[in-house]
Each structure stands twice: as C-alpha cells, then as structure tokens.
Write a protein that holds these residues in place. Structure first.
Motif, mmCIF file in Angstrom:
data_model
loop_
_atom_site.group_PDB
_atom_site.id
_atom_site.type_symbol
_atom_site.label_atom_id
_atom_site.label_comp_id
_atom_site.label_asym_id
_atom_site.label_seq_id
_atom_site.Cartn_x
_atom_site.Cartn_y
_atom_site.Cartn_z
ATOM 1 N N PHE A 124 1.085 16.795 111.762
ATOM 2 C CA PHE A 124 1.372 15.799 111.759
ATOM 3 C C PHE A 124 1.785 15.312 111.098
ATOM 4 O O PHE A 124 2.033 15.177 110.100
ATOM 5 C CB PHE A 124 0.032 14.921 112.356
ATOM 6 C CG PHE A 124 -0.885 15.417 113.744
ATOM 7 C CD1 PHE A 124 -0.704 14.539 114.417
ATOM 8 C CD2 PHE A 124 -1.401 16.932 113.081
ATOM 9 C CE1 PHE A 124 -1.732 15.423 115.968
ATOM 10 C CE2 PHE A 124 -2.657 17.321 114.372
ATOM 11 C CZ PHE A 124 -2.106 16.263 115.552
ATOM 12 N N ASP A 125 2.654 13.842 110.819
ATOM 13 C CA ASP A 125 3.203 13.056 110.562
ATOM 14 C C ASP A 125 3.234 10.815 110.574
ATOM 15 O O ASP A 125 3.032 10.976 112.056
ATOM 16 C CB ASP A 125 4.553 12.947 109.869
ATOM 17 C CG ASP A 125 4.598 12.216 107.836
ATOM 18 O OD1 ASP A 125 4.272 12.874 107.271
ATOM 19 O OD2 ASP A 125 4.914 11.027 107.949
ATOM 20 N N ILE A 126 2.281 10.581 109.678
ATOM 21 C CA ILE A 126 2.671 9.247 110.338
ATOM 22 C C ILE A 126 3.912 8.042 110.889
ATOM 23 O O ILE A 126 3.915 6.938 111.347
ATOM 24 C CB ILE A 126 1.749 8.203 109.453
ATOM 25 C CG1 ILE A 126 1.607 6.791 109.648
ATOM 26 C CG2 ILE A 126 3.106 8.000 107.904
ATOM 27 C CD1 ILE A 126 0.506 5.938 108.344
ATOM 28 N N SER A 127 4.969 9.242 109.764
ATOM 29 C CA SER A 127 6.055 8.193 110.312
ATOM 30 C C SER A 127 6.873 8.921 111.665
ATOM 31 O O SER A 127 6.969 10.433 111.980
ATOM 32 C CB SER A 127 7.182 8.352 108.445
ATOM 33 O OG SER A 127 8.353 8.564 109.647
ATOM 34 N N PRO A 128 7.492 7.891 112.620
ATOM 35 C CA PRO A 128 7.564 8.598 113.448
ATOM 36 C C PRO A 128 8.785 9.077 112.716
ATOM 37 O O PRO A 128 9.680 10.627 113.652
ATOM 38 C CB PRO A 128 8.339 7.193 114.334
ATOM 39 C CG PRO A 128 7.722 6.337 114.171
ATOM 40 C CD PRO A 128 7.352 6.639 112.210
ATOM 41 N N GLY A 129 10.120 8.513 112.207
ATOM 42 C CA GLY A 129 11.438 9.282 111.836
ATOM 43 C C GLY A 129 11.086 10.759 110.973
ATOM 44 O O GLY A 129 12.158 11.437 111.595
ATOM 45 N N CYS A 130 9.835 11.304 110.067
ATOM 46 C CA CYS A 130 9.916 12.169 109.919
ATOM 47 C C CYS A 130 9.112 12.970 111.376
ATOM 48 O O CYS A 130 9.787 14.146 111.180
ATOM 49 C CB CYS A 130 8.595 12.488 109.040
ATOM 50 S SG CYS A 130 8.822 11.555 107.253
ATOM 51 N N VAL A 131 9.149 12.949 112.287
ATOM 52 C CA VAL A 131 8.234 13.892 113.516
ATOM 53 C C VAL A 131 9.724 14.086 113.928
ATOM 54 O O VAL A 131 9.553 14.830 114.096
ATOM 55 C CB VAL A 131 7.843 12.701 114.384
ATOM 56 C CG1 VAL A 131 7.011 13.218 115.712
ATOM 57 C CG2 VAL A 131 6.494 12.685 113.854
ATOM 58 N N TYR A 204 -0.912 9.094 96.717
ATOM 59 C CA TYR A 204 -0.854 7.801 96.668
ATOM 60 C C TYR A 204 -1.680 6.797 97.139
ATOM 61 O O TYR A 204 -1.270 5.522 97.652
ATOM 62 C CB TYR A 204 0.724 7.750 98.582
ATOM 63 C CG TYR A 204 1.395 8.672 97.965
ATOM 64 C CD1 TYR A 204 2.330 8.493 96.522
ATOM 65 C CD2 TYR A 204 1.807 10.025 98.532
ATOM 66 C CE1 TYR A 204 3.331 8.936 96.902
ATOM 67 C CE2 TYR A 204 3.293 11.199 98.225
ATOM 68 C CZ TYR A 204 4.124 10.469 96.775
ATOM 69 O OH TYR A 204 4.772 11.177 96.721
ATOM 70 N N PHE A 205 -2.444 6.979 98.157
ATOM 71 C CA PHE A 205 -4.280 6.635 97.783
ATOM 72 C C PHE A 205 -5.235 6.170 97.078
ATOM 73 O O PHE A 205 -4.479 6.559 95.572
ATOM 74 C CB PHE A 205 -5.007 7.328 98.898
ATOM 75 C CG PHE A 205 -4.579 8.016 100.359
ATOM 76 C CD1 PHE A 205 -2.957 7.230 100.629
ATOM 77 C CD2 PHE A 205 -5.602 8.609 100.936
ATOM 78 C CE1 PHE A 205 -3.183 7.446 102.376
ATOM 79 C CE2 PHE A 205 -4.346 8.895 102.288
ATOM 80 C CZ PHE A 205 -3.633 8.304 102.992
ATOM 81 N N ASP A 206 -5.496 4.649 96.769
ATOM 82 C CA ASP A 206 -6.993 3.686 96.271
ATOM 83 C C ASP A 206 -7.755 5.281 96.132
ATOM 84 O O ASP A 206 -7.450 5.969 97.107
ATOM 85 C CB ASP A 206 -6.931 3.039 96.338
ATOM 86 C CG ASP A 206 -7.179 2.929 97.357
ATOM 87 O OD1 ASP A 206 -8.327 3.355 98.236
ATOM 88 O OD2 ASP A 206 -7.690 1.210 97.209
HETATM 89 C C1 LIG Z 1 5.721 13.088 99.980
HETATM 90 S S1 LIG Z 1 5.210 13.900 101.475
HETATM 91 C C2 LIG Z 1 4.231 15.102 101.957
HETATM 92 C C3 LIG Z 1 5.339 16.491 102.765
HETATM 93 C C4 LIG Z 1 4.202 17.283 102.953
HETATM 94 N N1 LIG Z 1 3.004 17.556 102.220
HETATM 95 C C5 LIG Z 1 5.183 18.503 101.270
HETATM 96 O O1 LIG Z 1 3.989 18.094 100.119
HETATM 97 O O2 LIG Z 1 6.022 18.794 100.773
HETATM 98 C C6 LIG Z 1 4.387 12.684 102.398
HETATM 99 C C7 LIG Z 1 4.120 12.141 103.780
HETATM 100 O O3 LIG Z 1 3.190 11.670 104.050
HETATM 101 C C8 LIG Z 1 3.578 11.053 105.481
HETATM 102 N N2 LIG Z 1 1.957 9.646 105.294
HETATM 103 C C9 LIG Z 1 2.095 8.793 104.597
HETATM 104 N N3 LIG Z 1 0.593 8.589 104.885
HETATM 105 C C10 LIG Z 1 -0.239 8.955 105.817
HETATM 106 C C11 LIG Z 1 -1.164 8.638 106.340
HETATM 107 N N4 LIG Z 1 -1.660 8.042 106.287
HETATM 108 N N5 LIG Z 1 -1.399 9.632 107.311
HETATM 109 C C12 LIG Z 1 -0.769 10.872 107.771
HETATM 110 N N6 LIG Z 1 0.506 11.216 106.863
HETATM 111 C C13 LIG Z 1 1.358 10.350 106.057
HETATM 112 C C14 LIG Z 1 4.343 10.103 105.181
HETATM 113 O O4 LIG Z 1 5.327 9.581 105.986
HETATM 114 C C15 LIG Z 1 5.538 11.335 103.924
HETATM 115 O O5 LIG Z 1 5.886 11.970 105.095
#
Ligand SMILES: C[S@@+](CC[C@H](N)C(=O)[O-])C[C@H]1O[C@@H](n2cnc3c(N)ncnc32)[C@H](O)[C@@H]1O
Length: 415
Positions: A124-131, A204-206
């Motif tokens: 899963f990923d939040i980004s449609p572009g990534c998906v 990237y989260f707090d």
């Molecule tokens: C730095 S990549 C990490 C990818 C992989 N796990 C790795 O370590 O190589 C971060 C990814 O997190 C996704 N992302 C950000 N917030 C998210 C969320 N709340 N739920 C799922 N994916 C999220 C972004 O779209 C991005 O593709």
C-alpha cells in the motif's frame, strides 16, 4: 502551523514545513483557477487534495534498500513454512512507494526457493502516482542502486534505454493498492500479517502520529510476527511495546510479549548473496548518521557542500569499511592508528567493540562500548549494543535502562 499545513497533516500524518506546503500549493494553484491560497483551500475537493498530497510525499525507494531486512524476513518465512507447510504467509509493505520494496521481498523469497503459492505480499501507498508506478513494474536506473545487480538479470527484462520491467512471476506475488496507514481498516485484518515492512515513513511523522501509526501496525501484526522499520525508526517502536530483533542491520522488531532473550547475533547468514551482505552487526543509527557511516546511501536532501574529510576521519571511515567487509585485523589496525593520534576517540572504541563482537569476544566488546560511552555519553549505537548485550545476559533491568537512555538520545537528536 498554517491551515494548509494542518490540513495536509490530517490527510497524511506528515509533519511538513511551511515552505514545502506553500510550494506545493503554488504549483497546484497554477493548474486551478484559484486566485490565492485562501481561495484554493476553500475550493478543496477530494481529488484536488490527492493531487496536492502527491506533491508533498517523498517517494524515495530502491531495490534491495537495507537488504538485510529482506534476508531476515526470508529466514522467518522459511521457518514459518517449515513449521506448517500448508499455511499462507502474509506479508505487508506499507508504504511501498513505487513497489521497489515488495518486489524485492518477492525476489528474495523466489531466490531462496520459497514456493510462490506459500506467500502473498500486500503493498500500500498513499500516493496514487506511486501505486501506478508500482503496478506498471517498470523502473529506471535510479531504482537499481545496490552494488550487486544479479537480481536484475534474474527477474527483469530490459525494455529499452535505461528501463527494466519486473517479471510476471514476481509481479503476481504482489497485490498493490492505494491506502493510508493511519486510516487502515482493521476490522478484517487484526493479527493478519506475519511480516510487516513499514520503513521510512514514521521519520516524517510527529510523536502523536507515530504513536497512532505504531498502534495500527501492532494491530495488523500477528503476535509472533516480525516487523521491519527504517534504521532511525526502531527506537520509536521500542518505546511503544516492541523489542529489537537481533539480526544485524535488518532493523527488525517483534512484539515485546513475543520477545525472548537471545544471544546477540554476530553474523546471521543471509539466504542469498553473501558477498554483498555486510558482516558486522551495526545497530540502528540515530537520525543524523555519523560522519564515518559508510554503508548507507543517503536520501537526497539539500545540504551545504561537504568539507574535505580530515585524515583522522578517513582512518575511521576506512576502519568502518573494513569492518563491514569482515576484515577484522585490518580494521583493528586502523582503529589503533587512529587512537594513537586521538586517544579519546569514542568512535574508535565503538568500532573495536564491533570487531570483538564479530569474533565473539563479548566481554571485550562490552568493555570497549563502555569506554565509548564514557568518552561520549550520548553515543546512540554503543548504547543500543550494550542494551542488546544486557538483554542476552538476562539483565532485563540494565537493558531497559540502556534502551531508555538510547531512546532519550534519539529523541533529542531528532528535536
Ligand atoms: C520514503 S518512501 C518509503 C518507501 C519504502 N518503504 C522504503 O523504505 O524504501 C515514503 C512513502 O510513504 C508514503 N506515505 C506517506 N504518508 C503515508 C501514509 N499516511 N500512509 C501510507 N503511505 C504514506 C509516500 O507516498 C512515500 O511513497
């Protein structure tokens, strides 16, 4: 925090700076008819929010990133199947970015001879572009950063220029969907996954979002499952009910209740390419990697031009490199040369500790790491190693104190 920042935080969990958010909004405003930021935010639709999110995520990933995690997971899958050959092992990778992580897992399992029918990987990923990119299975040069590219010959076809397509056999092992970890529906998936990869997202989260994300992951993971995090994310898991898995450089954790004291792993043999596997047990490093850390490719980020390294740093960098290659004697020589010039070098003692752990001289290793933290009380890696050692010696209280101290340092370094 501006309204735009908090809107994006709510949608993604990401702790984004004002300048990143403003830049993304400016970009989107050029494609919409909004006259200013306020108007743009007022006219927000779900589709527009998705497009905006696309501009703030960091989709950085590559095949075999921190590869020991995949080898550790493959060993675990193998053990699961040995115990019950009829089971389907379920693996989750979230976030999967462009699919590099789940496909790597499938390649490692395939190379290890694990039958394709015995496991499935959800990604899963939040980004449609990534998906979309993950579903296409097509990758350029940037996705291939590991030194050993044998996997590319085995599992990809070259489709022109610098592009490669992952094989159908690997693709069919991975189910890719769009999804937000923070909104993951747990109703049908409590304890569902045997293995979870959640790497390079929590950074990237707090703090509150990290806690909420870990609670989701905890619910998704089977009680005796294994989870692999990013190298800087392990302390957060350790603060929320997980214990580190003792597999060098895999950055794995298990639920605390499932953790049993084990001997510290000196070298855990990977199932696949031994030549490329680092052989020294390095623990997760703090958010700011030490200048002598030579094994980790850095995320691209804006930085001042690096100053030329001093010869002293070079000696230590060389010692680390040799330690990673398993050349204990040569590495030790470099450390001693460095100590002759800098008798109070905490890092040199830290590396000497690693070398002694590698050769199973655990008492000596402990002495070196203690010397290291005497000289540098906030040496995160040495504290992590001492904690693991204390755990292996059944000193639960000592291990907990060392872990708490490491977690405090980690937190401070993040701040
Ligand atoms: C730095 S990549 C990490 C990818 C992989 N796990 C790795 O370590 O190589 C971060 C990814 O997190 C996704 N992302 C950000 N917030 C998210 C969320 N709340 N739920 C799922 N994916 C999220 C972004 O779209 C991005 O593709």
């Amino acid at each position: 925090m501006t309204p735009a920042q908090s809107m994006l935080r709510k949608a993604t969990g990401l702790n984004l700076s004002k300048s990143i958010v403003d830049r993304a909004i400016k970009n989107r405003m050029e494609r919409t008819d909004a006259a200013n930021q306020d108007q743009y935010l007022e006219q927000m639709t779900p589709a527009e929010l998705t497009a905006l999110v696309e501009l703030v995520v960091v989709p950085e990933s590559w095949f075999y990133r921190d590869q020991q995690a995949f080898h550790a997971a493959a060993e675990f899958v193998r053990a699961r199947l040995a115990a019950d050959g009829n089971r389907l092992v379920r693996i989750l990778t979230i976030p999967c970015a462009g699919g590099e992580e789940p496909y790597t897992m499938a390649m490692v399992l395939s190379d290890a001879g694990i039958a394709s029918g015995s496991y499935i990987i959800d990604a899963f990923d939040i980004s449609p572009g990534c998906v979309e990119r993950a579903k296409s299975g097509i990758y350029g040069r940037n996705a291939f950063r590991s030194q050993d590219l044998g996997f590319r010959d085995r599992h990809f076809s070259h489709i022109g220029d610098d592009d490669y397509r992952v094989s159908e056999a690997i693709r069919k092992q991975v189910r890719i969907k769009q999804g937000n970890l923070l909104e993951f529906d747990l109703s049908a998936r409590t304890g569902y996954y045997d293995v979870i990869f959640c790497r390079n997202l929590l950074i990237y989260f707090d703090k509150p979002t990290t806690k909420a994300a870990i609670a989701k992951l905890e619910a998704l993971l089977a009680n005796d499952g294994q989870l692999f995090a990013g190298y800087a994310e392990v302390p957060s898991f350790c603060q929320h009910g997980f214990s580190p898995l003792q597999y060098p450089q895999a950055f794995g954790v298990v639920k605390e209740a499932a953790a049993t004291p084990r001997k510290p792993a000196v070298v855990a043999a990977p199932l696949r390419p031994k030549a490329t596997a680092p052989r020294v047990a390095l623990p997760p490093a703090p958010a700011a990697p030490p200048t002598t850390h030579v094994t980790r490719p850095a995320e691209p980020r804006a930085s001042a031009p690096a100053a030329a390294p001093s010869p002293a740093v070079n000696l230590l960098a060389e010692a680390r490199r040799l330690a990673d290659l398993g050349d204990v004697k040569a590495s030790e020589g470099k450390c001693r040369d460095h100590l002759a010039q800098h008798p109070e070098s905490a890092e040199a003692y830290f590396i000497l500790g690693l070398l002694n752990e590698l050769t199973n001289k655990l008492k000596l290793a402990e002495d070196y790491w203690k010397r290291c933290i005497y000289l540098q009380p906030d040496h995160y890696e040495a504290l992590c190693h001492l904690a693991l050692l204390a755990e292996a010696n059944n000193d639960a209280a000592g291990a907990a104190a060392l872990k708490a101290r490491a977690a405090r340092i980690y937190k401070r370094q993040q701040a």
